[in-house]
Design a protein around this motif. Sequence first.
Motif, mmCIF file in Angstrom:
data_model
loop_
_atom_site.group_PDB
_atom_site.id
_atom_site.type_symbol
_atom_site.label_atom_id
_atom_site.label_comp_id
_atom_site.label_asym_id
_atom_site.label_seq_id
_atom_site.Cartn_x
_atom_site.Cartn_y
_atom_site.Cartn_z
ATOM 1 N N SER A 96 -0.722 8.771 7.638
ATOM 2 C CA SER A 96 -1.760 7.632 7.542
ATOM 3 C C SER A 96 -1.581 6.878 8.821
ATOM 4 O O SER A 96 -0.339 6.451 8.977
ATOM 5 C CB SER A 96 -1.651 6.908 6.384
ATOM 6 O OG SER A 96 -2.503 5.777 6.412
ATOM 7 N N ASP A 131 -7.330 7.241 -0.029
ATOM 8 C CA ASP A 131 -6.727 6.937 1.196
ATOM 9 C C ASP A 131 -5.419 6.014 1.204
ATOM 10 O O ASP A 131 -4.768 5.988 2.070
ATOM 11 C CB ASP A 131 -7.821 6.461 2.180
ATOM 12 C CG ASP A 131 -9.080 7.527 2.297
ATOM 13 O OD1 ASP A 131 -8.857 8.337 2.969
ATOM 14 O OD2 ASP A 131 -10.117 7.175 1.856
ATOM 15 N N GLY A 132 -5.335 5.098 0.060
ATOM 16 C CA GLY A 132 -4.488 4.305 -0.199
ATOM 17 C C GLY A 132 -4.377 3.847 -1.401
ATOM 18 O O GLY A 132 -5.408 3.942 -2.485
ATOM 19 N N VAL A 152 -2.852 3.489 8.705
ATOM 20 C CA VAL A 152 -3.446 2.306 8.289
ATOM 21 C C VAL A 152 -2.579 1.319 8.332
ATOM 22 O O VAL A 152 -1.340 1.526 8.091
ATOM 23 C CB VAL A 152 -3.448 2.592 6.811
ATOM 24 C CG1 VAL A 152 -3.930 1.101 5.882
ATOM 25 C CG2 VAL A 152 -5.073 3.376 6.620
ATOM 26 N N LEU A 154 0.477 5.095 1.119
ATOM 27 C CA LEU A 154 -0.351 6.006 1.900
ATOM 28 C C LEU A 154 0.165 7.470 2.212
ATOM 29 O O LEU A 154 1.293 7.556 1.848
ATOM 30 C CB LEU A 154 -0.286 5.447 3.304
ATOM 31 C CG LEU A 154 -0.878 3.809 3.431
ATOM 32 C CD1 LEU A 154 -0.330 3.036 4.760
ATOM 33 C CD2 LEU A 154 -2.271 3.787 3.240
ATOM 34 N N GLY A 201 3.087 1.450 3.122
ATOM 35 C CA GLY A 201 2.382 0.949 4.346
ATOM 36 C C GLY A 201 2.480 -0.629 4.155
ATOM 37 O O GLY A 201 3.607 -1.241 3.841
ATOM 38 N N LEU A 232 -8.720 0.205 6.200
ATOM 39 C CA LEU A 232 -9.469 1.151 5.136
ATOM 40 C C LEU A 232 -10.870 0.795 5.284
ATOM 41 O O LEU A 232 -11.494 1.491 4.223
ATOM 42 C CB LEU A 232 -8.911 0.618 3.851
ATOM 43 C CG LEU A 232 -7.175 0.933 3.573
ATOM 44 C CD1 LEU A 232 -6.683 0.418 2.259
ATOM 45 C CD2 LEU A 232 -7.008 2.487 3.565
ATOM 46 N N LEU A 263 0.751 -1.149 0.014
ATOM 47 C CA LEU A 263 0.062 0.024 -0.093
ATOM 48 C C LEU A 263 0.870 1.270 0.008
ATOM 49 O O LEU A 263 1.747 1.265 0.518
ATOM 50 C CB LEU A 263 -1.097 -0.141 1.127
ATOM 51 C CG LEU A 263 -2.071 -1.032 1.268
ATOM 52 C CD1 LEU A 263 -2.859 -0.862 2.695
ATOM 53 C CD2 LEU A 263 -2.979 -1.156 0.204
#
Length: 279
Positions: free
Chosen positions: A149, A204-205, A151, A145, A227, A157, A143
Motif C-alpha cells: 500500500s 484497502d485499510g 496510503v 494496510l 500505516g 483512501l 491503519l
Amino acid sequence: MRSPIRRTALIAVAAASGLAMAGCSSSSTPAAAPSSAATSAASAVKLIAPGKLTVCTHLAYAPFQYPDDSGKVVGFDVDIMDLVAKKLNVTQTIVDTPFEGIKSGEVTKTGKCDISAAAMTITDERKKAILFSDGYFNATQALLLPPTSTVKSLADLKGKKLGAQSGTTGLDYANANKAANGYEIIEYQDEPTQRQALLTGQIDGAINDLPVWSEVVKANAGKAIVGPQFDTGETYGFGMKLDNDALKKVVDEVLKTAKADGTYNSIHKKWIGTDAPKS
C-alpha cells in the motif's frame, strides 16, 4: 479497543478452544497473606460470586486479552485484573461477551460481571452509564494496510474501502473523517473479522488501536504493515457499575501502586514491548 475500540490471534485458536463459552478462568491465585489494608478493601467490596472477581471482556483483542496457544486467556488487561484479584484475595474469572454490552455498561449494571476490562476508552458519553477507574493506557489509532500500500493519510483512501470495528472509537474516528476523505466504511463486529478482511484483500485499510495492529503484523509477517497513526487522545479505563465506589477505590489503588513499584512498567514491556511512558 476498542470506541472505543478495541482485538489477534488466531481465529483458529479461538475456534479450537471454544472461546464463545461464557467463562474462562485466568491463572491468578489468592494472596496467601493479605495486608490489613487489603483485608479492609476486600471487606468493603461486594462481589457477584464469592471468592471471584468476575471480569467481562471481548475476545480476541491482543495484546490486551486473547487466547494463547493452549486456549488460556492472557494479555495486558488480564495481568492488571490479576493484581486487583490478588488485592481482594480472590481469583479472576473471565467472561467473554459482546463489546456492545460492555461499552453500554449493561454487563455491570445487570450483575453479569463485577468489572469490564476490554481495552475500553473512557468517554463522556460512556461515563453516563459506567464508573471508570483511573486511566491505565493511552491509546493511539492506526491503519493496517496491505504490504504494498502507498496510503500515507486518510485522504489517500478516497474511493476505497476502510474497515472499522463496531462500537469502537476507531469507527467513530472513521465516521468523523469520512466526508472529508471520501472513503467507504465497512463495519465488522470484531477485530479478527476486520483483520481477516484486510489480509484477504476485501478492504484497502483497517482502523483500530495501534498495539492491536502491531500484534497482527508480528503474527502475519509480510502480509500487512502499520500505516498512518492518529493521536486521538484516548485513555483506557476499567468499567464498573455506577455506584460501585468501593471496587473503584481498590482498582485505582492497585494501579497507583503498580505504577509506583515498577509492576505496571513490567506488564507494559511484556505486552507492548516498550517501557511505559513517563507520567
